[in-house]
Design an enzyme around this catalytic site. Structure first.
Site, short mmCIF file in Angstrom:
data_model
loop_
_atom_site.label_atom_id
_atom_site.label_comp_id
_atom_site.label_asym_id
_atom_site.label_seq_id
_atom_site.Cartn_x
_atom_site.Cartn_y
_atom_site.Cartn_z
N ASP A 33 49.93 8.05 17.97
CA ASP A 33 48.52 8.23 18.37
C ASP A 33 47.83 6.88 18.62
OD1 ASP A 33 48.37 11.00 18.41
OD2 ASP A 33 47.78 11.17 16.32
N LYS A 57 49.47 16.59 9.53
CA LYS A 57 49.74 15.17 9.81
C LYS A 57 49.79 14.30 8.55
CE LYS A 57 48.15 14.56 14.53
NZ LYS A 57 47.25 13.82 15.42
P1 NAP Z 1 41.70 15.68 10.70
O1 NAP Z 1 42.55 14.67 10.02
O2 NAP Z 1 41.69 17.09 10.22
O3 NAP Z 1 40.19 15.10 10.69
C1 NAP Z 1 39.13 15.88 11.18
C2 NAP Z 1 37.86 15.04 11.20
O4 NAP Z 1 36.82 15.83 11.80
C3 NAP Z 1 37.36 14.63 9.82
O5 NAP Z 1 36.77 13.36 9.91
C4 NAP Z 1 36.31 15.71 9.53
O6 NAP Z 1 35.32 15.28 8.66
C5 NAP Z 1 35.71 15.88 10.90
N1 NAP Z 1 35.04 17.17 11.04
C6 NAP Z 1 35.63 18.39 11.12
N2 NAP Z 1 34.67 19.35 11.23
C7 NAP Z 1 33.47 18.71 11.19
C8 NAP Z 1 32.11 19.15 11.28
N3 NAP Z 1 31.81 20.43 11.42
N4 NAP Z 1 31.14 18.21 11.24
C9 NAP Z 1 31.45 16.90 11.12
N5 NAP Z 1 32.70 16.42 11.04
C10 NAP Z 1 33.71 17.32 11.07
O7 NAP Z 1 42.06 15.80 12.25
P2 NAP Z 1 42.62 14.64 13.21
O8 NAP Z 1 44.09 14.74 13.30
O9 NAP Z 1 41.99 13.35 12.81
O10 NAP Z 1 42.04 15.11 14.64
C11 NAP Z 1 40.67 14.98 14.96
C12 NAP Z 1 40.45 15.35 16.43
O11 NAP Z 1 41.14 14.42 17.27
C13 NAP Z 1 40.99 16.73 16.80
O12 NAP Z 1 40.07 17.33 17.68
C14 NAP Z 1 42.28 16.45 17.52
O13 NAP Z 1 42.59 17.44 18.49
C15 NAP Z 1 41.93 15.13 18.22
N6 NAP Z 1 43.14 14.35 18.53
C16 NAP Z 1 43.40 14.10 19.83
C17 NAP Z 1 44.50 13.36 20.17
C18 NAP Z 1 44.79 13.09 21.61
O14 NAP Z 1 45.91 12.68 21.91
N7 NAP Z 1 43.83 13.25 22.50
C19 NAP Z 1 45.38 12.90 19.18
C20 NAP Z 1 45.08 13.17 17.85
C21 NAP Z 1 43.95 13.91 17.54
P3 NAP Z 1 35.47 15.48 7.05
O15 NAP Z 1 36.30 14.32 6.57
O16 NAP Z 1 34.07 15.45 6.57
O17 NAP Z 1 36.14 16.81 6.85
#
Ligand code: NAP
Length: 284
Positions: free
Chosen positions: A102, A66
């Site tokens: 989003d 992304k």
């Molecule tokens: P991303 O940019 O990769 O960000 C991931 C986030 O999760 C970061 O803040 C990361 O923290 C944190 N994280 C990952 N593993 C962790 C752990 N073990 N402990 C604490 N924090 C942790 O991903 P994203 O695109 O933002 O997506 C995040 C979530 O939202 C995903 O589960 C995705 O499926 C969901 N989502 C859902 C929708 C929907 O339509 N429902 C849309 C978009 C995303 P760090 O910065 O410390 O690495």
């Protein structure tokens, strides 16, 4: 035949193909298919060339591309540029335009439940693309205060800086974990709790969710994450990520096709597909 692609890696769990293909069929768009394109990081450039081909109508982008895909696109919508993440690619005059649906999906998921975040104190766990989209949507909806809580402090600071530039009046705090218990809206925008690690939660250990709070987990698989199960146990109102997924997909569908998204069809297809992918886990 024309194609819409979903770029991400891995993509085993995605329910977007079922949802988008059902929408295409319902709108009588028979010559277009939405396909998964599992794209490891080293293949991203090659896949972007495929997107430039004539029979590609557009794409969705998910983890881990992304943010990394931005420099490979020709233009960005204002929103995608501000959020710093692209989840939808449009084709216009042969150009690849990065957009972000989003933020719309997030806000719409609140709206359909008649939750108005204006004036609310909101805690967002996470500082990635989803957290940024939620924060921008909330800032535009005149939220009272946003508290960014993330494992990696530098990432929260970077997101707070970008929000500050765009919304100088917005009250913002970073990693103030004590504020969680005083929040009216608590959002999990981390990937913690996603299948298969369904017994993990990003909330602090032994945290008691405030009874008055709305707790929204952007994770949609499983539908009832540990975060939401704990919040419900404590008496909070809970929202899962499926509705956001449906509305971000609906917006992308409308941008690609110009047709009105058949929300009910998309919700049914997404719900069925989600139940289907739950089955192996349930029988283990
Ligand atoms: P991303 O940019 O990769 O960000 C991931 C986030 O999760 C970061 O803040 C990361 O923290 C944190 N994280 C990952 N593993 C962790 C752990 N073990 N402990 C604490 N924090 C942790 O991903 P994203 O695109 O933002 O997506 C995040 C979530 O939202 C995903 O589960 C995705 O499926 C969901 N989502 C859902 C929708 C929907 O339509 N429902 C849309 C978009 C995303 P760090 O910065 O410390 O690495």
């Amino acid at each position: 035949m024309k194609y819409l692609y979903l770029l991400g890696y891995p993509l085993g769990h995605s329910i977007s193909p079922a949802m988008q293909n059902a929408a295409l069929r319902a709108c009588g768009i028979r010559a277009t298919r939405y396909l998964k394109a599992p794209t490891p990081p080293e293949k991203l450039q090659e896949m972007v060339k495929v997107l430039r081909g004539e029979n590609c109508l557009g794409a969705n982008v998910t983890v881990p591309h992304k943010q990394t895909i931005l420099p490979q696109l020709d233009e960005l919508s204002e929103l995608a540029r501000e959020i710093g993440a692209v989840n939808t690619i449009l084709k216009q005059g042969g150009k690849l335009i990065g957009d972000n649906t989003d933020a719309y999906g997030f806000l719409q998921a609140l709206r359909v439940r008649r939750i108005n975040p204006a004036g609310a104190r909101v805690s967002i766990l996470g500082a990635g693309g989803a957290a940024a989209a939620a924060a921008y949507a909330l800032a535009q909806a005149d939220v009272g205060e946003i508290i960014l809580l993330n494992r990696t402090l530098t990432r929260s600071i970077e997101l707070a800086d970008r929000l500050n530039q765009k919304f100088p009046q917005l009250a913002l705090a970073i990693n103030d974990w004590d504020a969680l218990a005083q929040s009216q809206l608590i959002i999990n925008a981390t990937s913690v709790g996603m299948s298969p690690r369904v017994d993990e939660s990003p909330a602090p250990k032994k945290f008691i969710f405030p009874k008055h709070a709305v707790v929204f987990d952007l994770v949609y698989n499983p539908p009832a994450t540990k975060f939401l199960r704990d919040a419900k146990r404590d008496g909070a109102r809970v929202i899962g990520g499926l509705e956001m997924l449906i509305y971000q997909g609906a917006r992308a569908f409308e941008l690609w096709t110009g047709a009105r998204a058949p929300i009910r069809v998309m919700r049914n297809a997404a719900t069925d597909a989600l139940q289907e992918i739950q089955k192996p886990a349930a029988s283990e």
